[in-house]
Enzyme design. Structure first.
Site, mmCIF file in Angstrom:
data_model
loop_
_atom_site.group_PDB
_atom_site.id
_atom_site.type_symbol
_atom_site.label_atom_id
_atom_site.label_comp_id
_atom_site.label_asym_id
_atom_site.label_seq_id
_atom_site.Cartn_x
_atom_site.Cartn_y
_atom_site.Cartn_z
ATOM 1 C CB THR A 354 -0.890 -0.005 1.263
ATOM 2 O OG1 THR A 354 -1.691 -1.183 1.214
ATOM 3 C CG2 THR A 354 -1.755 1.218 1.349
ATOM 4 N N GLY A 436 0.273 -0.372 5.380
ATOM 5 C CA GLY A 436 0.778 -1.629 5.902
ATOM 6 C C GLY A 436 -0.276 -2.621 6.348
ATOM 7 N N GLY A 437 -1.266 -2.933 5.494
ATOM 8 C CA GLY A 437 -2.209 -4.014 5.767
ATOM 9 C C GLY A 437 -2.860 -3.898 7.134
#
Length: 537
Positions: A354, A436-437
């Protein structure tokens, strides 16, 4: 809220950037694309879109033309939230995944309709000053003439090369010149990507969803036997969805954290901060065991609820804000034991890979924008002769019958990418995000606490060591956390992971802009964990 402290107490080589116009993101060339848009007469939205488009070229390890996006815009008077995530193909059914225990993470079955292009076009149409095509200049130039690959991006590219092998993903080859990932400092060119971006620019995105580019995407899907169809692309829309918000320390200046509503996971950050506020975190010293323990325990509870309930809003069991019901938050907060770590499950509320960027301009407009291919390059599907790497957002669905996030046709999956924005007394305070997820809501909460409760400037808040709750309630702590703090957290029962590089735990990358009320300008910070920077004038 504490006044901003300009001390930078953590190891790092960066200082906060102060300016009246500013751009912060994870790649310096994309930052400059945004600054150029501002200098060329554009506003913060123009800068954000120009930077976002450039990021698809210069940081392809985290996003691409086939990505999804979300955005929060402060237009000078009010906030607007845009959901540009895509939906699954209409023909998809749960039966397509019979015999599987989980959704696939790669290949065509992991692809939903890409939404980033629709975000660029819609943001420019509604708020932009510059011609849409002007916003593509930097990206097209870097794709056609090449750019020097940055070090962190090069490392991620090398890791991707181990996953997307020629035997399994032959169309990925253009991203591996000479049969390998480009190294830091090497020049990478992708002329077909430049051609694609020019078509998008010339047609205001129409070519991607209903024209020549759409034809290429569907031809590739058809050849692979995938269910993505022309109608899925043509019927895609991004939606103005507003924001969901929760007061944080309302007695201390009416601070509100705003997030995009589900299908994004921003609700988890709102839940967590509400839980922390019930325990008054400011009683505890910055970076102390209690400081970390309270946040970790609150996030465990928030993530348990998020994973159980968040889905496409059309499929949720109840309105998202029910999870912020005051009595429910009180009950969940009471479950936090400051003496020992818990193993929480989800509660039952009462009835009723991302890139992130943020921009601000001298006229008071701010933008919080995020786009992603999800897992690095995404699905591994690259549309021939286009430079389009498709995201793998369908991996965010599950296969649990009756669950609100179970895979189905024409449905948005649970989404990890979330921009954030904080208001104070109804005025902009903080535009930020932490890519970051699953780290994202956890990072949002950590940034708000450090800036609003402890007065850290955005660069210090970004530089500070982070914690992350993993899927099984184990806890990863970054190397900068004091060893005595780690030992005390372990004594309280936290299952602390260690002896691995911080990169293995994905502590994310933050970008922040704080409104400087004393000067009328901004204070920006950019994460040292990424290649990027903050810049302005």
């Amino acid at each position: 809220m504490h006044p901003i402290d300009f001390a930078c107490p953590y190891p790092g080589a960066r200082m906060p950037v102060l300016a009246r116009n500013v751009v912060a993101t994870s790649q310096p060339l994309a930052v400059q694309a945004g600054v150029d848009a501002l200098r060329g007469g554009g506003n913060a939205v123009d800068a954000a879109v120009a930077a976002a488009i450039a990021l698809t070229v210069v940081e392809p390890t985290s996003n691409g033309i086939g990505a999804d996006a979300f955005c929060i815009v402060w237009d000078g008077d009010e906030l607007h939230g845009l959901n540009a995530s895509g939906r699954s193909p209409a023909a998809v059914t749960p039966a397509d995944f019979a015999g599987r225990s989980a959704m696939p993470q790669r290949g065509w079955d992991s692809v939903t309709v890409p939404g980033a292009v629709s975000a660029w076009a819609e943001l420019s149409r509604r708020f932009g000053r510059l011609p849409f095509a002007r916003l593509f200049d930097a990206a097209v130039g870097y794709a056609r003439d090449g750019f020097a690959v940055a070090p962190v991006t090069a490392a991620a590219w090398a890791a991707a090369a181990e996953v997307f092998t020629p035997a399994e993903f032959p169309d990925f080859a253009p991203f591996l010149p000479h049969g390998r990932a480009p190294r830091a400092g090497e020049i990478f060119k992708f002329p077909a990507q430049a051609d694609t971006l020019e078509k998008i620019a010339d047609t205001h995105g129409e070519a991607f969803y209903r024209g020549a580019i759409a034809d290429k995407i569907i031809a590739a899907a058809t050849a692979a036997g995938a269910k993505l169809a022309h109608a899925d692309l043509a019927e895609h829309r991004c939606d103005w969805v507003g924001t969901i918000a929760a007061a944080y320390r309302a007695r201390d200046g009416d601070i509100e954290l705003h997030e995009i509503p589900p299908n994004g996971q921003g609700l988890a950050a709102l839940i967590m901060l509400n839980l922390v506020a019930r325990h008054d975190i400011r009683r505890y010293a910055l970076d102390s065991p209690d400081f970390f323990h309270l946040q970790i325990e609150a996030m465990k509870l928030a993530l348990a609820d998020a994973h159980r309930y968040i889905a496409d809003p059309d499929c949720m069991e109840f309105p998202a804000m029910r999870l912020l019901d005051s009595a429910y938050i009180d009950a969940r907060a009471a479950a936090i034991d400051m003496r020992r770590a818990g193993r929480p499950a989800y509660g039952v509320p009462p009835a009723a890979g991302t890139v992130y960027l943020t921009t601000a301009d001298q006229h008071g407009m701010l933008v919080s924008f995020i786009q992603s291919n999800f897992m690095g390059f995404g699905s591994g599907i690259v549309i021939p002769d286009t430079g389009i790497a498709l995201q793998n957002r369908a991996a965010g669905f599950n296969l649990q019958p009756g669950h609100p996030n179970c895979i189905a046709g024409r449905k948005r999956p649970f989404h990890t990418i979330i921009p954030a924005f904080a208001l104070r007394a109804g005025k902009p305070l903080l535009s930020f995000g932490v890519m970051g997820g699953p780290m994202q809501p956890q990072g949002h909460a950590q940034m708000v606490i450090r800036v609003c409760d402890y007065g850290q400037n955005p660069q210090a808040a970004s530089d500070a060591p982070r914690w992350r709750v993993l899927e099984d309630n184990r806890v990863a702590l970054e190397a900068g956390v004091d060893a005595r703090v780690k030992a005390e957290l372990a004594r309280r029962g936290h299952r602390i992971l260690g002896d691995a590089p911080d990169a293995d735990f994905a502590f994310g990358g933050a970008q922040l802009i704080v409104v400087d009320e004393s000067s009328g300008g901004y204070i920006a910070g950019s994460d040292h964990r990424k290649d990027g920077m903050a810049a302005g004038f």
